[in-house]
Design a protein around this motif. Structure first.
Motif, short mmCIF file in Angstrom:
data_model
loop_
_atom_site.label_atom_id
_atom_site.label_comp_id
_atom_site.label_asym_id
_atom_site.label_seq_id
_atom_site.Cartn_x
_atom_site.Cartn_y
_atom_site.Cartn_z
N ARG A 22 29.66 26.73 -53.48
CA ARG A 22 30.51 25.80 -52.74
C ARG A 22 31.45 26.56 -51.81
O ARG A 22 31.65 26.16 -50.66
CB ARG A 22 31.31 24.94 -53.72
CG ARG A 22 30.46 23.96 -54.52
CD ARG A 22 31.26 23.34 -55.66
NE ARG A 22 30.48 22.35 -56.40
CZ ARG A 22 30.90 21.76 -57.52
NH1 ARG A 22 32.10 22.05 -58.02
NH2 ARG A 22 30.13 20.87 -58.13
N ARG A 23 32.03 27.63 -52.32
CA ARG A 23 32.94 28.41 -51.47
C ARG A 23 32.17 29.08 -50.32
O ARG A 23 32.70 29.20 -49.21
CB ARG A 23 33.69 29.44 -52.32
CG ARG A 23 34.60 28.80 -53.37
CD ARG A 23 35.55 29.80 -54.01
NE ARG A 23 34.87 30.83 -54.77
CZ ARG A 23 34.60 30.76 -56.08
NH1 ARG A 23 34.94 29.67 -56.77
NH2 ARG A 23 34.00 31.76 -56.71
N CYS A 26 31.79 26.70 -47.61
CA CYS A 26 33.03 26.62 -46.83
C CYS A 26 33.06 27.71 -45.77
O CYS A 26 33.51 27.48 -44.63
CB CYS A 26 34.24 26.76 -47.76
SG CYS A 26 34.58 25.32 -48.79
N VAL A 40 42.53 25.99 -48.39
CA VAL A 40 42.31 24.69 -49.03
C VAL A 40 43.43 24.44 -50.03
O VAL A 40 43.64 25.22 -50.96
CB VAL A 40 40.94 24.66 -49.74
CG1 VAL A 40 40.70 23.29 -50.36
CG2 VAL A 40 39.83 25.02 -48.77
N ASN A 50 40.39 19.23 -54.75
CA ASN A 50 39.86 20.38 -54.03
C ASN A 50 39.86 21.63 -54.89
O ASN A 50 38.89 22.40 -54.90
CB ASN A 50 40.69 20.63 -52.76
CG ASN A 50 40.51 19.56 -51.71
OD1 ASN A 50 39.49 18.89 -51.67
ND2 ASN A 50 41.51 19.39 -50.86
N TYR A 53 37.19 21.34 -57.57
CA TYR A 53 35.84 21.43 -57.02
C TYR A 53 35.46 22.86 -56.65
O TYR A 53 34.31 23.28 -56.86
CB TYR A 53 35.75 20.54 -55.77
CG TYR A 53 34.37 20.42 -55.18
CD1 TYR A 53 33.41 19.60 -55.77
CD2 TYR A 53 34.03 21.12 -54.03
CE1 TYR A 53 32.14 19.49 -55.22
CE2 TYR A 53 32.77 21.01 -53.48
CZ TYR A 53 31.82 20.19 -54.07
OH TYR A 53 30.57 20.09 -53.53
N LEU A 54 36.41 23.63 -56.14
CA LEU A 54 36.10 24.98 -55.67
C LEU A 54 36.39 26.08 -56.68
O LEU A 54 35.80 27.16 -56.59
CB LEU A 54 36.89 25.28 -54.38
CG LEU A 54 36.51 24.47 -53.14
CD1 LEU A 54 37.43 24.84 -51.99
CD2 LEU A 54 35.05 24.69 -52.75
N VAL A 132 42.76 22.50 -45.16
CA VAL A 132 42.24 21.32 -45.85
C VAL A 132 43.34 20.79 -46.76
O VAL A 132 43.81 21.50 -47.64
CB VAL A 132 40.98 21.67 -46.66
CG1 VAL A 132 40.49 20.44 -47.43
CG2 VAL A 132 39.88 22.20 -45.75
N ASP A 158 39.86 18.67 -43.08
CA ASP A 158 39.61 18.01 -44.36
C ASP A 158 38.18 17.51 -44.50
O ASP A 158 37.65 17.41 -45.61
CB ASP A 158 40.57 16.82 -44.53
CG ASP A 158 41.99 17.27 -44.80
OD1 ASP A 158 42.52 18.06 -44.00
OD2 ASP A 158 42.58 16.84 -45.81
N LEU A 161 35.57 19.55 -46.80
CA LEU A 161 35.50 19.34 -48.25
C LEU A 161 35.02 17.94 -48.60
O LEU A 161 34.26 17.75 -49.55
CB LEU A 161 36.87 19.60 -48.89
CG LEU A 161 37.06 20.97 -49.55
CD1 LEU A 161 36.21 21.11 -50.79
CD2 LEU A 161 36.75 22.10 -48.59
N TRP A 162 35.47 16.94 -47.83
CA TRP A 162 35.04 15.58 -48.16
C TRP A 162 33.53 15.44 -48.02
O TRP A 162 32.87 14.80 -48.85
CB TRP A 162 35.74 14.57 -47.27
CG TRP A 162 37.16 14.26 -47.66
CD1 TRP A 162 38.24 14.20 -46.83
CD2 TRP A 162 37.66 13.97 -48.97
NE1 TRP A 162 39.38 13.90 -47.54
CE2 TRP A 162 39.05 13.75 -48.86
CE3 TRP A 162 37.08 13.88 -50.23
CZ2 TRP A 162 39.86 13.44 -49.95
CZ3 TRP A 162 37.88 13.58 -51.33
CH2 TRP A 162 39.25 13.36 -51.18
N ARG A 165 32.09 17.06 -51.14
CA ARG A 165 32.40 16.43 -52.42
C ARG A 165 31.74 15.06 -52.59
O ARG A 165 31.50 14.62 -53.72
CB ARG A 165 33.91 16.30 -52.59
CG ARG A 165 34.61 17.63 -52.87
CD ARG A 165 36.12 17.51 -52.84
NE ARG A 165 36.60 16.49 -53.77
CZ ARG A 165 37.89 16.15 -53.88
NH1 ARG A 165 38.79 16.72 -53.10
NH2 ARG A 165 38.25 15.22 -54.74
#
Length: 402
Positions: A22-23, A26, A40, A50, A53-54, A132, A158, A161-162, A165
């Motif tokens: 995930r990172r 990003c 973030v 956030n 999640y990360l 973010v 933002d 990430l949205w 996710r």
């Protein structure tokens, strides 16, 4: 499985490799926008998603006004440079040991800590950074960040990430299915618990005991009974010492987390057989929820689900008791769900998000501020390539025999 444990040996629901992936995504998104990286933010307790999640991190100390040399208490920042290792910046030394990042820095002044970390990367002079956390980053903190890093420029991002996710992978989807079963068990307890002579708090306590016995955490439950309390979309206290009586309608919100992911359903009931108007209300909202589930599919816009139930409420004569567009108190008919209890999309006019497979949403139509009271019915559904999957099977509404 090796990837399922942190450095502290704690078992995780999601493999460490998934957090790293995930990172890395990003980084890809930041590079595509010509950013030096992403910063973030997360905030305790309502915007922790956030960080969870990360990095499997929730800021541990609640927010309070910044004063003296402290800035950003209750926040954290994950700094992800495009081509260097990431850093988790926390504002308290008391953080969970099961974070999934190797480098953790502590500074009670978050802007100062950011400046120090970016300087260590050599990325504090002339670089463009994506931020973010726009919806909850206060002006004071943003201004202090600009002051601490005067030669950097910042752009809110933002949507990165949205967009990540909102789409759940197969492992997340299985956790959500398990979470929905726990919610259904809570609903079964609610059917037994909602009886005349008991208090709202008694009912909530019984439901909470069931949920926690099955592994749920972060539970948030409501029992809003009687004409006034059931008639409000949400009212505090969520459960009171009010004694339940014959004829009482109630909303029973059942929310919590399981293995880091949320469940959020609502059931409604009446003590004793419903009168004709109450039955009409129950049947109408039940039909609204069925209509949303029948409509929800890839390619449908989020706002279309609101339009679907507005028409039903209008035909059944409940214009003033549902959507704001018809003079009612309801602000939306559902939302996304994941590591946070409220995530995009929002099921309301104006959100033109196109539903895609892997999205997890919780439609929650209701009728409010009616002379008989109010009710809400809510299921958790997963958007699939063919349409959607309703993860709940518990009875939505009932009446007790008291």
């Amino acid at each position: 499985m090796e990837g399922m444990k942190t450095m502290s040996g704690t078992s995780l629901a999601i493999p460490i490799e998934t957090y790293a992936a995930r990172r890395q995504r990003c980084r890809v998104e930041a590079s595509a926008r010509s950013f030096a990286g992403l910063i973030v933010f997360s905030r305790d307790p309502d915007r922790a998603g956030n960080g969870l999640y990360l990095a499997n991190h929730r800021p541990i100390a609640g927010s309070h006004p910044s004063m003296y040399d402290q800035r950003g208490r209750g926040y954290c920042a994950i700094i992800i440079p495009v081509d260097q290792d990431e850093t988790l910046l926390v504002t308290s030394p008391y953080y969970e040991p099961d974070v999934t990042m190797d480098r953790v820095e502590v500074d009670t002044n978050l802007p100062r800590g950011l400046a120090r970390i970016l300087a260590s990367y050599g990325l504090d002079s002339g670089e463009r950074w994506g931020l973010v956390g726009e919806e909850f980053l206060p002006v004071l903190l943003y201004r202090d960040i600009q002051t601490a890093l005067p030669f950097c420029s910042f752009y809110f991002a933002d949507d990165v990430l949205w967009s990540m996710r909102t789409i759940k992978d197969e492992m997340e989807q299985q956790i959500l299915r398990d979470a929905a079963k726990i919610a259904d068990a809570g609903a079964a307890t609610a059917m037994r618990a909602y009886r005349a002579g008991r208090t709202e708090q008694d009912v909530v306590n019984d439901i909470d005991s069931t949920l926690r016995s099955l592994g749920a955490t972060n539970t948030s439950l409501t029992c809003q009974s009687g004409v006034y309390r059931s008639g409000e979309p949400l009212i505090r206290p969520f459960a009171s010492d009010r004694i339940l009586e014959l004829g009482d309608m109630a909303q029973l919100e059942i929310r919590g987390s399981y293995r880091g992911y949320g469940f959020d359903i609502c059931r409604s009931a009446v003590i004793g057989p419903p009168n004709d108007t109450q039955r009409h209300m129950f049947e109408t909202v039940d039909r609204m929820l069925d209509a949303i589930i029948a409509k929800a599919a890839p390619g449908v816009r989020a706002e279309e689900l609101q339009h679907e139930i507005d028409e039903i409420a209008h035909v059944e004569g409940f214009d003033g008791y549902q959507s704001m567009h018809f003079g009612g108190p309801s602000t939306y008919c559902g939302h996304g769900l994941g590591v946070s209890n409220d995530e995009p999309p929002v099921l309301f006019t104006g959100d033109r998000t196109i539903l895609r497979p892997g999205m997890y949403i919780t439609p929650e139509p209701g009728l409010y501020r009616h002379p008989e009271g109010g009710l809400r019915l809510e299921d958790d559904i997963l958007i699939t390539p063919e349409g959607c999957e309703n993860l709940n099977s518990s009875q939505r509404w009932w009446w007790s025999e008291d």
